[in-house]
Each structure stands twice: as structure tokens, then as C-alpha cells.
Scaffold this active site. Structure first.
Site, PDB file in Angstrom:
ATOM      1  CG  HIS A 138      -0.530   5.883   1.814  1.00 12.57           C
ATOM      2  ND1 HIS A 138       0.665   6.463   2.100  1.00 12.57           N
ATOM      3  CD2 HIS A 138      -1.065   5.563   3.019  1.00 12.57           C
ATOM      4  CE1 HIS A 138       0.836   6.511   3.422  1.00 12.57           C
ATOM      5  NE2 HIS A 138      -0.206   5.959   3.986  1.00 12.57           N
ATOM      6  CG  ASP A 166      -1.973   1.066   1.201  1.00 19.67           C
ATOM      7  OD1 ASP A 166      -2.569   1.257   0.121  1.00 19.67           O
ATOM      8  OD2 ASP A 166      -2.220   1.722   2.230  1.00 19.67           O
TER       9      ASP A 166
END
Ligand code: NAI
Length: 329
Positions: free
Chosen positions: A295, A258
Site C-alpha cells: 500500500h 498494492d
């Protein structure tokens, strides 16, 4: 209190507007501009500014904010490395933040990445859309009765330990401090033992000098063949070139990221061919067992609502002269 809210996204406005009903003395004006030395002048007439991870709250910005009479910086995130604390201190402007909002949001995303990369869900999705219902290249392994190795067992790592236990996994962990609340079902081991015994490894420690590139070719070589590696913490915990070497060595059944080293360079916002050609993230994406998200670990309704509530409570604490553990300075 009048707050100028920088870098507003529609979801920020939604969650803060919803929270405002519990904070009647707060007024918020939203702007899409991010905070930097050019936009700081907009803060004229406000008491506080609300900023985010990418805002530039450096010396110049603070000089201007001080000149405009700003009394408080509200960071609606955990990190504050983008704030010049010395200058804020010089002007006596307190900085408050949101250290934790929903550890489960990030831990659930970490497990989603582990499962998706192991079972090749990203690949399966594309295959079926193209009318290809064959199973070739999609085989994974059961998590049940396998070993999960959690590096960093703070708020998010602890949530990940609980999720792994729910899957019927043996959970081992490495941390510089042991989390007492996990002692019933987590065995703390050395980093070496964790690397060599885990079938799924998930990183939940912060980025510091001691954790920078904690996953490199030496630590990768200590891992079991066919391991799943997940990073939802900070990109630079993993040395990307070494990860690519490890993938080429067929070390990994799956890799779920991520966060990645190039994140702050906006590689994918500026999609010039030259940048993409030299981008290690683009190289990572070329492997079928790698799944990358942008993210988004924190990005759930519950986490956003918690961020809004805590940020506004921070504003109220300032008004009441109350100290709290959310005070950076
Ligand atoms: P936390 O502070 O509660 O826990 C961090 C843990 O790491 C602590 O137990 C600490 O002792 C441990 N640690 C420190 N140095 C270590 C080392 N050298 N080796 C092993 N463990 C070490 O932090 P929290 O809230 O659990 O967050 C963890 C990380 O998750 C954050 O630092 C941040 O980078 C990342 N994060 C990612 C988000 C996303 O959207 N993907 C959102 C929020 C945080």
C-alpha cells in the site's frame, strides 16, 4: 491552533514541518502513539487532533476527546470510515479530510506494477543478484499498441488513462459516470467488453457494495488469456481465492497488487507461521508472476507535501469558519 499529531512517522514530521512555515498560527506536537481510547487523554490542552486511516476515532475515543476540549478532527487521508460521525456530530466536532492529493502518485505506481509484473523485474533482480544472467522465465509482452482497460476513471483512473495513452496503448474504460475530460482518447465500454478486450486491466474504483469482489472467478474467466491485472485501489475489489484459481488456470501474464484483502489484519506484521500458512497473500506471493507492494501507491514526496498543505489549510478554514468540500461533517 495547537494540534496533537498521532501515529507520527518520520516522513510525516518532515512534510508537516516543511508546510508549517506557511501556517504561522499553527503549532504541532507529534506523538508516535496512534489515536485510540487509551491515548485520547493525551489531547488535553490541544485544539485539534490529526489522525490517519488506522486510528480508532470511534465512540469511546470521541467521548474522551470531547471531554478534553478537542474542537476539530483533522484526517490526513481520504478515508473516514474509522470515525464515528454520529458521535462527532453529537459533540459538534467537525471532521475534515484530504480527498485527493496526488492521483499521479498512485497511477504511476499502478503502471510500475503492470510493467514490473509483466517483465518479471522482481524475479530478474533476484536472479542477477545470484549471478544468474539467463533470461528464462522473464519474457513479457509490449504494451505499445495493446489495449488498457481502466475500471473507474475518477482522479486516479484518469491519470492512469493518460499514462497508458503515453505508452501508445488503446485505452478503454468502464465507469458508472463518464469522465468528459477523457473523451478525446478513451472509449467507454461495458464491463464485459472491457474484460474480454483488455491486455492490461487496472482497478481504480472505490470499494462499495457494487464493487466488492468485482474481480471474481466469473469476471476472471471473461478476461483474455495472458492479461496483466493491477489493483492499487482496495483489496476487497478482488476475491483473492478466485484470483489464485485464475493464476492456476494460467490466465494472467502478471498480477500487480498494492492492496489485498488481508491488509488490515496485519498478516505480515505478525509473522507467526500459523498465520502465514493460512494467509492468501502469502499464497499469492508464491507465484512468480505476482508482485505485491505494501500500500505504497500514495507514497511520494509530492503526495506527502500535498497532504500536509491541505490538512493545515483545513485547520485554517475551520478557524476562519469557512466551509469546504474537504468537510466530512
Ligand atoms: P475518485 O472518487 O476520483 O474516482 C473513483 C471513480 O470510480 C469515479 O469515477 C466513480 O464514478 C467510479 N466508480 C464508482 N463506482 C463504480 C463502479 N461500480 N464501477 C466502476 N467505476 C465506479 O477516486 P480516486 O481518487 O481516483 O481514488 C480511487 C481509489 O484509489 C480510492 O477509492 C482508493 O480506494 C484508492 N487509493 C489508493 C491509494 C494507494 O496508496 N494505493 C491512495 C489513494 C486512493
Amino acid at each position: 491552533m495547537k494540534i496533537l499529531f498521532f501515529d507520527t512517522k518520520s516522513y510525516d514530521k518532515e512534510s508537516f514541518d516543511a508546510a508549517l512555515s506557511s501556517f504561522p498560527s499553527v503549532e504541532i506536537e507529534y506523538t508516535k502513539s496512534d489515536l485510540d481510547p487509551r491515548t485520547a487523554v493525551l489531547a488535553e490542552g490541544f485544539d485539534a487532533v490529526c489522525a490517519f486511516v488506522n486510528s480508532d476515532v470511534g465512540t469511546q475515543t470521541l467521548d474522551i476527546l470531547h471531554g478534553k476540549g478537542i474542537k476539530l478532527i483533522l484526517m490526513r487521508c481520504a478515508g473516514f470510515n474509522n470515525v464515528d460521525l454520529d458521535t462527532a456530530k453529537k459533540y459538534n466536532i467537525p471532521v475534515k479530510r484530504v480527498p485527493g492529493y496526488s492521483p499521479e502518485a498512485v497511477a504511476e505506481h499502478a503502471m510500475a506494477l503492470a510493467l514490473a509484473s509483466n517483465r518479471r523485474l522482481h524475479k530478474a533482480y533476484n536472479k542477477v543478484r545470484e549471478n544468474d544472467f539467463s533470461l528464462s522465465g522473464l519474457m513479457g509482452f509490449n504494451f505499445y499498441q495493446k489495449t488498457a482497460g481502466i475500471i473507474g476513471t475518477g482522479k486516479i483512473g484518469a491519470a492512469m488513462c493518460r499514462i497508458c495513452r503515453g505508452f501508445g496503448m488503446k485505452v478503454i474504460a468502464y465507469d458508472v459516470y463518464e469522465n468528459e475530460s477523457l473523451k478525446d482518447f478513451v472509449e467507454y465500454v461495458s464491463l464485459e467488453k472491457l474484460l474480454s478486450e483488455s491486455d492490461v486491466i487496472s482497478l481504480h474504483c472505490p470499494l462499495m457494495d457494487s464493487t466488492y469482489h468485482i474481480i471474481n472467478i466469473d469476471t476472471i474467466k471473461q478476461m483474455k488469456d495472458g492479461v496483466v491485472l493491477v489493483n492499487t485501489s482496495r483489496g476487497a475489489l478482488v476475491k483473492t481465492d478466485d484470483l489464485i484459481e485464475g493464476i492456476r488456470m494460467h490466465k494472467f501474464a502478471g498480477v500487480g497488487l498494492d492492496v489485498y484483502e488481508e491488509e488490515t489484519d496485519n498478516v505480515f506484521e505478525d509473522r507467526s507461521d500459523e498465520i502465514l500458512e493460512h494467509s492468501t497473500t502469502a499464497r499469492l506471493l508464491s507465484f512468480p508472476n505476482v508482485m505485491i507492494t505494501s500500500h505504497q501507491g500514495f507514497f511520494t514526496r509530492e503526495a506527502l507535501q500535498a497532504i500536509a498543505d491541505i490538512t493545515l489549510q483545513n485547520a485554517m478554514d475551520y478557524e476562519a469558519g469557512k466551509k469546504s468540500s474537504n468537510d466530512v461533517i
